[in-house]
Design a protein around this motif. Sequence first.
Motif, short mmCIF file in Angstrom:
data_model
loop_
_atom_site.label_atom_id
_atom_site.label_comp_id
_atom_site.label_asym_id
_atom_site.label_seq_id
_atom_site.Cartn_x
_atom_site.Cartn_y
_atom_site.Cartn_z
N GLY A 369 32.02 11.54 2.37
CA GLY A 369 33.59 11.48 2.08
C GLY A 369 34.10 10.36 3.00
N ASN A 370 35.39 10.41 3.10
CA ASN A 370 36.10 9.18 3.69
C ASN A 370 35.97 9.56 5.50
OD1 ASN A 370 36.92 7.94 1.53
ND2 ASN A 370 38.89 9.32 1.36
N SER A 371 36.00 8.55 6.18
CA SER A 371 35.90 8.71 7.52
C SER A 371 36.87 7.79 8.38
CB SER A 371 34.55 8.58 8.13
OG SER A 371 34.27 8.36 9.52
N GLU A 372 37.50 7.98 9.37
CA GLU A 372 38.20 7.17 10.22
C GLU A 372 37.80 5.98 10.58
OE1 GLU A 372 40.75 7.56 14.41
OE2 GLU A 372 39.79 9.26 13.48
N TYR A 373 36.30 6.29 10.99
CA TYR A 373 35.47 5.21 11.69
C TYR A 373 34.64 4.21 10.47
CZ TYR A 373 36.56 7.60 15.85
OH TYR A 373 37.17 8.43 16.85
N ASP A 375 35.18 2.55 6.45
CA ASP A 375 35.72 2.39 5.22
C ASP A 375 34.75 1.89 4.27
OD1 ASP A 375 37.25 1.50 3.10
OD2 ASP A 375 38.81 0.99 4.33
N HIS A 376 34.44 2.48 3.07
CA HIS A 376 33.51 2.07 2.13
C HIS A 376 33.58 0.79 1.81
CE1 HIS A 376 31.69 5.91 0.97
NE2 HIS A 376 32.89 6.43 1.62
N HIS A 377 34.94 0.07 1.74
CA HIS A 377 35.09 -1.25 1.35
C HIS A 377 34.46 -2.18 2.40
CE1 HIS A 377 38.66 1.05 -0.70
NE2 HIS A 377 37.95 0.17 -1.70
N ASP A 378 34.26 -1.88 3.72
CA ASP A 378 33.73 -2.85 4.52
C ASP A 378 32.56 -3.05 4.32
OD1 ASP A 378 36.15 -2.61 5.99
OD2 ASP A 378 35.38 -1.05 7.48
N ALA A 379 31.43 -2.21 3.59
CA ALA A 379 30.21 -2.35 3.33
C ALA A 379 30.18 -3.82 2.33
CB ALA A 379 29.84 -1.24 2.23
#
Length: 399
Positions: A369-373, A375-379
């Motif tokens: 799931g989403n996480s504050e630390y 971001d999937h886009h950073d990958a």
Amino acid sequence: MKEKVVLAYSGGLDTSITIPWLKENYDDIEVIACCGNVGQDDNMEDVYKKALESGASKAYVDDISEEFVTTTIYAAIKAEAKYEGKYLLGTSLARPIIAKKLVEVAHKEGAKYICHGCTGKGNDQVRFEATIAALDPTIKVIAPWRIWDIKSREDAIDYANEHGIKVKATKEKIYSEDANLWHVSTEGGDIEHLENEHKEDIYKECVTPEQACDTPEYAEIYFEKGVPKKLNGVEMAPVELIQAVNALGKKHGIGIIDIVENRLVGMKSRGIYETPGGTILYEAHNILESACIDKETLHFKQRVAIKFGELIYDGLWYSKLREAIEAFMDCTQENVTGTVKVKLYKGNIKPAGIFADSPLYDESISSFGNSEYYDHHDAEGFINLFTLPLKIRAMKEGK
């Protein structure tokens, strides 16, 4: 005045015949037997009496099993040290503790000589003599197997019979065995033929997985900075805990290996090793460590552990490199505190829960799931940079 020699004495075949042999071949010599109890399943009173009956003028039978655990076994667990990826170093870990005791007795008795019953083809001669050299290089070593005319264990049994010395070994069961709190090893006899499946009746500690308990059992082991302290919530003394975990491993057929290893002296040898408790403790420690140590430290630790295991196997416990690696291992264990729950069944150990005090694993980050630390886009940017060398090579090679 007679010269004194301190004999590393176990009460087994080799050391039992060494006492009369020393007295026959050295004039005016006094043999002082020294047995370091590292948890072997022997009646120490019988060992003491046998030493004197065999011709020793004096015998020391000292319990050094706690020092064995806290000095070398703990270090091995923290490192998860193995030799050639399999052997949990049962004999190797005990030798520096026993040899240290020999030196202490030699100093107490004013002895210039230490004698051991290690064969001229084995690793133990190096382990004993390396420790003696490190602790007192003035002590001279007598190694009968490198001197006498006895060429085999069959010859040794004949010598014992001729001198009225009772030994357990027979020509039918000619195995060489070593036992302590950590393990039992069996070598020799029909095991030396690689085409032979080893016989299961040689086991001293374990039952086979087929014979093991039909009911799975859960166990909880608590580690403090990498050191096992509690079993199922009960704090135990060092020796007591090893014994208790051994009992679990035996019951569930855990810890039997059959390996061909490369001896320090240059040849290959085959051994059957039973390390029931050690196998459970290594695995439980590994499970806890996986949640507590960062990737770079863990991967480097795994590489260093190979060298650590080799140093122990080679008898270099008292080397500067071993000391330095152990200091590194201690540093890696600062955060390895918590409880591991394992499921034991038919030779297998299954993780059943990690309860680390300060795990690096964080469910909120590691979940899909989403996480504050994270971001999937950073990958996407990360992958672009990570794969850049591969792209450049492909372009340069015209792909």
